[in-house]
Design an enzyme around this catalytic site. Sequence first.
Site, PDB file in Angstrom:
ATOM      1  N   HIS A  20       7.381  97.391   2.548  1.00 35.96           N
ATOM      2  CA  HIS A  20       8.359  97.378   1.309  1.00 35.96           C
ATOM      3  C   HIS A  20       9.660  97.666   2.259  1.00 35.96           C
ATOM      4  O   HIS A  20      11.255  97.751   1.626  1.00 35.96           O
ATOM      5  CB  HIS A  20       8.948  98.178   0.841  1.00 35.96           C
ATOM      6  CG  HIS A  20       7.133  97.964  -0.920  1.00 35.96           C
ATOM      7  ND1 HIS A  20       7.279  96.836  -1.199  1.00 35.96           N
ATOM      8  CD2 HIS A  20       6.714  99.318  -1.091  1.00 35.96           C
ATOM      9  CE1 HIS A  20       6.272  97.655  -1.412  1.00 35.96           C
ATOM     10  NE2 HIS A  20       5.464  98.473  -1.833  1.00 35.96           N
ATOM     11  N   HIS A  53       4.198  94.128  -4.971  1.00 37.98           N
ATOM     12  CA  HIS A  53       2.895  94.341  -3.704  1.00 37.98           C
ATOM     13  C   HIS A  53       2.244  92.867  -3.978  1.00 37.98           C
ATOM     14  O   HIS A  53       0.897  92.964  -3.911  1.00 37.98           O
ATOM     15  CB  HIS A  53       1.871  95.329  -5.122  1.00 37.98           C
ATOM     16  CG  HIS A  53       2.296  96.822  -4.262  1.00 37.98           C
ATOM     17  ND1 HIS A  53       3.086  97.627  -5.861  1.00 37.98           N
ATOM     18  CD2 HIS A  53       2.422  97.353  -3.580  1.00 37.98           C
ATOM     19  CE1 HIS A  53       3.630  98.299  -5.409  1.00 37.98           C
ATOM     20  NE2 HIS A  53       2.775  99.233  -3.499  1.00 37.98           N
TER      21      HIS A  53
END
Length: 331
Positions: A57, A219
């Site tokens: 991320h 995700h």
Amino acid sequence: MTQRFLINDPDDFVQEALEGLVAADPRIALCEEPLFLYRSTLAKDKVAIVSGGGTGHEPLHAGLLGQGMLDAAVPGAIFASPTAVQVAAATAQVSAGKGVLHIVKNYTGDVLNFKIAAEICADDGIEVQHVLVDDDVATDIAGSRVGRRGTAATLVVEKICGAAAEQGKSLSEVAELGRLVANSSRSMALALNACTHPNTQKKSFELASDEVELGVGIHGERGRARVPYGKADDLLVQLVEPIVEALALGSGDRVIAVINGLGSTHPTELYVATRAVHKILKAMGIEVARTLTGSFVTALDMAGLSVTLSKVDDQILELWDAPVRTPALSW
């Protein structure tokens, strides 16, 4: 075609990336066992701010270490929670006697391991409070036991809490501000192309050339709908309107708008999206008090973007404008 990465051994991917970040910025230090990052010059006599989550991320969370934001960032494996041992060690490392705030995205592994870490730290005499970020409108499902996912509003919460801590506010005050911002923020994302996991080299889902995944997760989770690919302005309406409805925003309200790339979206595209967000909100009478455009909460190489709106007042804007110096965010 298989997606290719600049990678040596997949098992060393996270470790080598963290070593590279530390080499690039001397303000950040690396603890290798257990694995976490922290400010190399720790601020004294203030509440410490700790966050973390799966790698993939970036720049969240490692790139947001520094003055006005995080004191420690705890990385897990790709899209996986860090362990409680990692979080507890990072918390102890940065504790300066004023308490530690954990900022936690609402994913089961993160919530569980940060909770266990807080219990470990309490046994060692370190006071810990937490802020749960659960901003994703796409997962606002009635009757859900896990609730909304935590996504890009995490950046806004970290910025406000980091600024409040630098001003010398107490742990309870910083935590209260963080919860206020989390409760006043919502996000929604779309993907033009799925991300590829380095270990499998497979996309998390497949899209036809005329499809967009609406409500995608960070995700690589599938969204809540497949919608037709179309003009940017039309796609942004489908992100902004559900957020406005979820926050019950109306004419005269002020917001911080974060237009966030998910990994491989070009800055030019993000500025087109920023224009659209401003246009949509202006037509509703909603003032965009501050705008942040860039890739801050990514999903590896996903093509797409998220929009976060945070309803604000003068106090929150003052904290947003306060100085920040991190690898990814600085003013």
